[in-house]
Design a protein around this motif. Structure first.
Motif, PDB file in Angstrom:
ATOM      1  N   VAL A  65     -14.306  24.537  -9.499  1.00 56.39           N
ATOM      2  CA  VAL A  65     -13.005  24.056 -10.090  1.00 56.39           C
ATOM      3  C   VAL A  65     -12.363  22.856  -9.414  1.00 56.39           C
ATOM      4  CG1 VAL A  65     -10.341  24.524 -10.843  1.00 56.39           C
ATOM      5  CG2 VAL A  65     -12.487  26.212 -11.231  1.00 56.39           C
ATOM      6  N   LEU A  66     -12.074  21.796  -9.887  1.00 60.41           N
ATOM      7  CA  LEU A  66     -11.631  20.602  -9.067  1.00 60.41           C
ATOM      8  C   LEU A  66     -10.085  21.084  -8.514  1.00 60.41           C
ATOM      9  CD1 LEU A  66     -11.739  17.616  -8.255  1.00 60.41           C
ATOM     10  CD2 LEU A  66     -10.500  17.199 -10.427  1.00 60.41           C
ATOM     11  N   THR A  67      -9.663  20.964  -7.259  1.00 56.35           N
ATOM     12  CA  THR A  67      -8.512  21.386  -7.033  1.00 56.35           C
ATOM     13  C   THR A  67      -7.478  19.984  -6.422  1.00 56.35           C
ATOM     14  OG1 THR A  67      -9.148  21.776  -4.584  1.00 56.35           O
ATOM     15  CG2 THR A  67      -9.048  23.703  -6.088  1.00 56.35           C
ATOM     16  N   ALA A  68      -8.231  18.829  -6.147  1.00 53.08           N
ATOM     17  CA  ALA A  68      -7.491  17.669  -5.664  1.00 53.08           C
ATOM     18  C   ALA A  68      -8.467  16.747  -5.856  1.00 53.08           C
ATOM     19  CB  ALA A  68      -7.192  17.945  -4.309  1.00 53.08           C
ATOM     20  N   ALA A  69      -7.918  15.413  -5.899  1.00 56.19           N
ATOM     21  CA  ALA A  69      -8.637  14.163  -6.107  1.00 56.19           C
ATOM     22  C   ALA A  69      -7.655  13.354  -5.848  1.00 56.19           C
ATOM     23  CB  ALA A  69      -9.422  14.027  -7.378  1.00 56.19           C
ATOM     24  N   ASN A  70      -7.885  12.065  -4.932  1.00 49.92           N
ATOM     25  CA  ASN A  70      -7.133  11.166  -5.068  1.00 49.92           C
ATOM     26  C   ASN A  70      -7.834   9.710  -4.621  1.00 49.92           C
ATOM     27  OD1 ASN A  70      -7.610  10.472  -2.077  1.00 49.92           O
ATOM     28  ND2 ASN A  70      -6.295  12.235  -1.536  1.00 49.92           N
ATOM     29  N   LEU A  71      -7.202   8.766  -4.877  1.00 55.22           N
ATOM     30  CA  LEU A  71      -7.824   7.334  -4.833  1.00 55.22           C
ATOM     31  C   LEU A  71      -8.361   6.999  -3.425  1.00 55.22           C
ATOM     32  CD1 LEU A  71      -5.411   5.150  -7.002  1.00 55.22           C
ATOM     33  CD2 LEU A  71      -7.552   5.878  -7.527  1.00 55.22           C
ATOM     34  N   GLY A  72      -7.761   7.713  -2.322  1.00 56.77           N
ATOM     35  CA  GLY A  72      -8.474   7.583  -1.075  1.00 56.77           C
ATOM     36  C   GLY A  72      -9.897   8.102  -0.886  1.00 56.77           C
ATOM     37  N   GLY A  73     -10.272   8.898  -1.823  1.00 54.45           N
ATOM     38  CA  GLY A  73     -11.675   9.239  -1.822  1.00 54.45           C
ATOM     39  C   GLY A  73     -11.787  10.806  -1.418  1.00 54.45           C
ATOM     40  N   LEU A  74     -10.636  11.458  -1.442  1.00 57.59           N
ATOM     41  CA  LEU A  74     -10.756  12.949  -1.054  1.00 57.59           C
ATOM     42  C   LEU A  74     -10.974  13.759  -2.352  1.00 57.59           C
ATOM     43  CD1 LEU A  74     -10.501  15.314   0.728  1.00 57.59           C
ATOM     44  CD2 LEU A  74      -8.193  15.225   0.479  1.00 57.59           C
ATOM     45  N   VAL A  75     -12.047  14.530  -2.528  1.00 54.90           N
ATOM     46  CA  VAL A  75     -12.082  15.384  -3.710  1.00 54.90           C
ATOM     47  C   VAL A  75     -12.186  16.785  -3.303  1.00 54.90           C
ATOM     48  CG1 VAL A  75     -13.493  15.597  -5.787  1.00 54.90           C
ATOM     49  CG2 VAL A  75     -13.244  13.371  -4.857  1.00 54.90           C
ATOM     50  N   ALA A  76     -11.508  17.746  -3.889  1.00 57.58           N
ATOM     51  CA  ALA A  76     -11.811  19.151  -3.301  1.00 57.58           C
ATOM     52  C   ALA A  76     -11.877  20.148  -4.486  1.00 57.58           C
ATOM     53  CB  ALA A  76     -10.588  19.345  -2.483  1.00 57.58           C
ATOM     54  N   PHE A  77     -12.725  21.068  -4.219  1.00 55.93           N
ATOM     55  CA  PHE A  77     -13.110  22.149  -5.181  1.00 55.93           C
ATOM     56  C   PHE A  77     -13.107  23.361  -4.569  1.00 55.93           C
ATOM     57  CE2 PHE A  77     -15.782  18.130  -6.030  1.00 55.93           C
ATOM     58  CZ  PHE A  77     -15.713  18.144  -7.117  1.00 55.93           C
ATOM     59  N   ARG A  78     -12.920  24.264  -5.522  1.00 56.79           N
ATOM     60  CA  ARG A  78     -12.834  25.873  -5.129  1.00 56.79           C
ATOM     61  C   ARG A  78     -14.135  26.392  -5.818  1.00 56.79           C
ATOM     62  NH1 ARG A  78      -8.882  27.715  -7.645  1.00 56.79           N
ATOM     63  NH2 ARG A  78      -9.417  29.085  -9.131  1.00 56.79           N
ATOM     64  N   CYS A  79     -14.887  27.073  -5.089  1.00 51.72           N
ATOM     65  CA  CYS A  79     -16.276  27.490  -5.413  1.00 51.72           C
ATOM     66  C   CYS A  79     -15.746  29.106  -6.383  1.00 51.72           C
ATOM     67  CB  CYS A  79     -17.099  27.915  -4.597  1.00 51.72           C
ATOM     68  SG  CYS A  79     -18.603  29.059  -5.048  1.00 51.72           S
ATOM     69  N   LEU A  80     -16.166  29.115  -7.544  1.00 51.76           N
ATOM     70  CA  LEU A  80     -15.843  30.296  -8.266  1.00 51.76           C
ATOM     71  C   LEU A  80     -16.764  31.333  -8.079  1.00 51.76           C
ATOM     72  CD1 LEU A  80     -15.033  28.719 -11.811  1.00 51.76           C
ATOM     73  CD2 LEU A  80     -13.478  29.493 -10.123  1.00 51.76           C
ATOM     74  N   GLY A  81     -17.656  31.294  -6.986  1.00 55.87           N
ATOM     75  CA  GLY A  81     -18.515  32.239  -6.755  1.00 55.87           C
ATOM     76  C   GLY A  81     -17.814  33.166  -5.514  1.00 55.87           C
ATOM     77  N   CYS A  82     -17.352  32.589  -4.544  1.00 58.25           N
ATOM     78  CA  CYS A  82     -16.823  32.979  -3.356  1.00 58.25           C
ATOM     79  C   CYS A  82     -15.422  32.565  -3.224  1.00 58.25           C
ATOM     80  CB  CYS A  82     -17.856  32.823  -2.221  1.00 58.25           C
ATOM     81  SG  CYS A  82     -17.953  31.107  -1.726  1.00 58.25           S
ATOM     82  N   GLN A  83     -14.998  31.613  -3.769  1.00 57.40           N
ATOM     83  CA  GLN A  83     -13.517  31.166  -3.638  1.00 57.40           C
ATOM     84  C   GLN A  83     -13.375  30.173  -2.429  1.00 57.40           C
ATOM     85  OE1 GLN A  83     -11.127  31.775  -6.196  1.00 57.40           O
ATOM     86  NE2 GLN A  83     -12.935  32.710  -6.997  1.00 57.40           N
ATOM     87  N   ALA A  84     -14.461  29.830  -1.628  1.00 59.48           N
ATOM     88  CA  ALA A  84     -14.588  28.848  -0.498  1.00 59.48           C
ATOM     89  C   ALA A  84     -13.955  27.614  -1.051  1.00 59.48           C
ATOM     90  CB  ALA A  84     -16.007  28.775  -0.058  1.00 59.48           C
ATOM     91  N   LYS A  85     -13.318  26.639  -0.181  1.00 56.30           N
ATOM     92  CA  LYS A  85     -13.006  25.291  -0.378  1.00 56.30           C
ATOM     93  C   LYS A  85     -14.022  24.368   0.119  1.00 56.30           C
ATOM     94  CE  LYS A  85      -8.999  22.467   0.341  1.00 56.30           C
ATOM     95  NZ  LYS A  85      -7.882  22.404   0.893  1.00 56.30           N
ATOM     96  N   ILE A  86     -14.347  23.502  -0.892  1.00 59.88           N
ATOM     97  CA  ILE A  86     -15.371  22.279  -0.660  1.00 59.88           C
ATOM     98  C   ILE A  86     -14.430  21.165  -0.922  1.00 59.88           C
ATOM     99  CG2 ILE A  86     -17.624  21.080  -1.424  1.00 59.88           C
ATOM    100  CD1 ILE A  86     -16.999  24.707  -2.435  1.00 59.88           C
ATOM    101  N   MET A  87     -14.789  20.288   0.244  1.00 56.92           N
ATOM    102  CA  MET A  87     -13.829  18.897   0.412  1.00 56.92           C
ATOM    103  C   MET A  87     -15.093  17.973   0.567  1.00 56.92           C
ATOM    104  SD  MET A  87     -10.755  19.897   2.851  1.00 56.92           S
ATOM    105  CE  MET A  87     -11.676  20.782   3.779  1.00 56.92           C
ATOM    106  N   LYS A  88     -14.875  16.897  -0.255  1.00 53.59           N
ATOM    107  CA  LYS A  88     -16.021  15.769  -0.220  1.00 53.59           C
ATOM    108  C   LYS A  88     -14.852  14.554   0.168  1.00 53.59           C
ATOM    109  CE  LYS A  88     -19.400  15.709  -3.122  1.00 53.59           C
ATOM    110  NZ  LYS A  88     -20.196  15.413  -4.269  1.00 53.59           N
ATOM    111  N   ARG A  89     -15.057  13.961   1.293  1.00 57.77           N
ATOM    112  CA  ARG A  89     -14.375  12.791   1.757  1.00 57.77           C
ATOM    113  C   ARG A  89     -15.384  11.563   1.555  1.00 57.77           C
ATOM    114  NH1 ARG A  89     -13.033  16.963   5.516  1.00 57.77           N
ATOM    115  NH2 ARG A  89     -10.599  17.124   5.282  1.00 57.77           N
ATOM    116  N   HIS A  90     -15.167  10.775   0.684  1.00 55.82           N
ATOM    117  CA  HIS A  90     -15.833   9.525   0.417  1.00 55.82           C
ATOM    118  C   HIS A  90     -15.226   8.450   1.164  1.00 55.82           C
ATOM    119  CE1 HIS A  90     -16.274  12.116  -3.286  1.00 55.82           C
ATOM    120  NE2 HIS A  90     -17.408  11.559  -3.382  1.00 55.82           N
ATOM    121  N   PHE A  91     -16.244   7.799   2.101  1.00 52.75           N
ATOM    122  CA  PHE A  91     -16.058   7.018   3.014  1.00 52.75           C
ATOM    123  C   PHE A  91     -16.997   5.540   2.405  1.00 52.75           C
ATOM    124  CE2 PHE A  91     -15.289  10.483   5.760  1.00 52.75           C
ATOM    125  CZ  PHE A  91     -14.185  10.281   6.180  1.00 52.75           C
TER     126      PHE A  91
END
Length: 144
Positions: A94-120
């Motif tokens: 599930v997408l939890t955050a996204a912004n024009l700076g390139g940060l995109v965050a997700f929550r795993c529906l399997g274990c509820q972990a937070k995955i952050m993708k920082r686009h440089f």
């Protein structure tokens, strides 16, 4: 006034206003169905309903990185993985955050972990944080 027993404990604030009650297992079993039918929240909305999809669309529309838009997400905790997170049925992330700076965050529906993708400019840094049921004391607001 109802007398407190081991199965039922009324709770009041400092001014004597009722806050609620604690029910023991037998009392809860007796009233559970009535309470849930009256006070349980409506059916949970689909994950997409609370996702910031417009923020994601804005990022994609204004994409100025040297690589194509990436749709893959992988959980470093439970191994959940997808090549196109928006198209999964059922959804794995599930997408939890996204912004024009390139940060995109997700929550795993399997274990509820937070995955952050920082686009440089030239690369993507991915970080997975395990699920934490409560925030650390450092992240809590400090009231007086």
């Amino acid at each position: 006034m109802i007398q407190n027993t081991p199965e039922f404990q009324e709770l009041f604030d400092a001014k004597g206003q009722a806050l609620g009650a604690l029910l023991g297992p037998e009392a809860w079993a007796h009233v559970r169905e009535a309470v849930l039918s009256r006070f349980a929240p409506a059916e949970a909305a689909a994950p997409e309903a609370c996702e910031p999809m417009q923020d994601w669309r804005d990022l994609v529309q204004n994409w100025d990185f040297k690589y194509p838009v990436d749709h893959d997400v992988a959980c470093g905790e439970c191994g959940n993985i997808t090549g196109a997170w928006e198209l999964d049925e059922p959804r794995k992330f599930v997408l939890t955050a996204a912004n024009l700076g390139g940060l995109v965050a997700f929550r795993c529906l399997g274990c509820q972990a937070k995955i952050m993708k920082r686009h440089f400019k030239d690369s993507i840094k991915v970080e997975t944080r395990p699920f934490q049921p409560e925030k650390s004391v450092r992240n809590l607001g400090r009231g007086e």
